[in-house]
Design an enzyme around this catalytic site. Structure first.
Site, PDB file in Angstrom:
ATOM      1  N   ASP A  16       4.948 -14.911  53.576  1.00  0.00           N
ATOM      2  CA  ASP A  16       5.272 -13.681  52.407  1.00  0.00           C
ATOM      3  C   ASP A  16       5.075 -12.789  53.222  1.00  0.00           C
ATOM      4  O   ASP A  16       6.052 -11.460  52.636  1.00  0.00           O
ATOM      5  CB  ASP A  16       4.308 -13.842  51.012  1.00  0.00           C
ATOM      6  N   ARG A  97     -11.645 -10.059  47.925  1.00  0.00           N
ATOM      7  CA  ARG A  97     -10.696  -9.109  47.777  1.00  0.00           C
ATOM      8  C   ARG A  97     -10.859  -7.543  48.131  1.00  0.00           C
ATOM      9  O   ARG A  97     -10.169  -6.894  48.518  1.00  0.00           O
ATOM     10  CB  ARG A  97      -9.746  -9.807  46.486  1.00  0.00           C
ATOM     11  N   ASP A 126      -4.496 -11.711  42.370  1.00  0.00           N
ATOM     12  CA  ASP A 126      -4.729 -11.033  43.981  1.00  0.00           C
ATOM     13  C   ASP A 126      -4.409  -9.995  43.552  1.00  0.00           C
ATOM     14  O   ASP A 126      -4.701  -8.465  43.740  1.00  0.00           O
ATOM     15  CB  ASP A 126      -4.710 -12.147  45.073  1.00  0.00           C
ATOM     16  N   SER A 177       0.166 -23.605  48.210  1.00  0.00           N
ATOM     17  CA  SER A 177      -0.505 -22.466  48.393  1.00  0.00           C
ATOM     18  C   SER A 177      -1.904 -22.602  48.867  1.00  0.00           C
ATOM     19  O   SER A 177      -2.714 -22.806  48.235  1.00  0.00           O
ATOM     20  CB  SER A 177       0.129 -21.240  47.501  1.00  0.00           C
TER      21      SER A 177
END
Ligand code: ARG
Length: 405
Positions: A16, A97, A126, A177
């Site tokens: 991605d 994050r 996220d 994932s």
């Protein structure tokens, strides 16, 4: 809103974020994409990741070593807060994050970019964490979110990337994932999307299965100073080394796997598999030491505030006054949390065997004992109970009187 010309993209080396590079240039008209990859102790080779970004069209490919601040400024506060979202998930991904976001902002300012970008999809947590953190830290920066807008399936994204020389992932067949850092792994998608499916053993990488865990139990001791774990089995370790050691010990014995249905910020339930061996072990030990060293009322309030802290970190609100205010409360309590916890690791379990605190134990043997040394005044209980039970007796008396009439 003018076009962004120079963009710093948060880069993992995955499909991605790689596809984001040509996509930003072609579809968004961005002239220069600079990638930023964070080293959070995930163990990936970062040099190939740098080259991958350049091959995909990045003009510059930067790597930031964030391991130390990640553990010291995010993981350790989480341990002191016994942080478990919904009582179970120790926030291994969520904690990374805000740190990635603030580094991204630093880089963007340094290279004078007019926007930052990330490859998060529109249904995860996220995106919320990145967007809110960036908006708080640098309201002047635009945030470009191609993966939220392009509407491509994973197969389509791979095909799009192939047009621009981005090789299809070797593990095209891997349907999962995965997010990974020194605190743990999260695994989603593929067969795991059926909440009734047993997770296949292949999804796990840093914990043993119960079957493969050693038959022989192992006893370990964790030493805490002001709420921070500082030594394991008498060996003083810096925070990063301590997390690594805790991961290895707990992981070897198959402790630290989670399989949960989790409530995301965007309102959906998702099935999540985690491996967070060290973090869960340290939180468990820390909770145990707090039960010995903190007063009952402080513990009760702290439990409530731990829940709040975990919730807001999960929901992307790291850079807020509430988070720092809660940290202030926790910090004040933690000066008492000094001592040792002994744990047996065996076949997926971490069993508390003992706890001690030379300086801060509130456990009084003379009060607790049933032996000859007992100094508790048993007779004092009578007067206490008379007053304690007074409202109950009055209530009962009134109720009984009503029944008779
Ligand atoms: N559900 C977890 C969280 O919100 C894990 C997210 C994993 N992220 C990812 N990009 N794979 O913290």
């Amino acid at each position: 809103m003018g076009r962004a010309t120079k963009v710093v993209l948060a880069y993992s080396g995955g499909v991605d974020t790689s596809v984001c590079i040509p996509y930003l240039k072609k579809e968004y008209g961005v002239e220069e994409v600079i990638t930023f990859a964070a080293d959070l102790g995930q163990g990936d080779e970062l040099e190939p990741i740098r080259h991958k970004a350049i091959a995909a069209g990045a003009s510059e490919s930067l790597v930031g070593d964030l391991i130390k601040p990640f553990i010291e400024d995010f993981a350790f506060p989480a341990i002191r807060a016994n942080a478990l979202y919904e009582g179970r998930y120790p926030l291994s991904t969520a904690l990374a994050r805000p740190l990635i976001a603030s580094s991204l902002v630093d880089v963007a300012r340094k290279v004078k970019a007019d926007a930052v970008a990330h490859g998060c999809t529109g249904k995860g947590n996220d995106q919320v964490r990145f967007d809110v953190a960036i908006a708080s830290l640098a309201p002047e920066l635009k945030v470009l979110t191609p993966a939220r807008e392009w509407g491509m399936s994973r197969e389509e994204a791979i095909a799009y990337g192939e047009q621009f020389g981005i090789p299809a992932p070797v593990s095209k067949k891997s349907p999962y994932s995965i997010d990974l850092n020194l605190l743990g792994r999260s695994i989603e998608a593929g067969s795991l999307e059926d909440p009734m499916q047993t997770p296949p053993e292949e999804v796990f990488a840093i914990t043993s299965s119960i079957d493969n865990a050693p038959d022989k139990p192992q006893e370990i001791e964790i030493l805490f100073d002001a709420g921070n774990p500082i030594a394991i089995d008498g060996e003083s370790l810096d925070p990063v080394a301590l997390i690594r050691k805790a991961n290895l010990l707990a992981g070897t014995h198959g402790f630290g796997r989670l399989d949960i249905i989790e409530n995301r910020v965007v309102g959906i339930k998702s099935r999540e598999i985690y491996e967070t061996p060290g973090l869960l072990l340290l939180i468990k030990a820390h909770q145990e030491l707090e039960s010995l060293t903190l007063s009952a009322d402080v513990l009760r309030i702290k439990h409530q505030l731990e829940r709040e802290w975990s919730d807001l970190v999960y929901k992307g609100l790291w850079f807020t006054s509430l988070r720092t205010a809660l940290d202030g409360f926790f910090e004040r309590t933690q000066s008492h949390v000094n001592g040792l916890v002994r744990i047996r690791l065996h076949k997926g379990n971490a069993i508390i065997l003992g706890r001690s605190s030379i300086t801060n134990s509130l456990y009084r043997p003379s009060m607790a004992t049933y032996g000859l040394d007992d100094q508790f005044d048993h007779k004092a209980a009578e007067g206490f109970i008379y007053i304690w039970g007074l409202p109950s007796r009055i209530w009962a008396a009134v109720k009984n009187a009503q029944k008779i009439n």
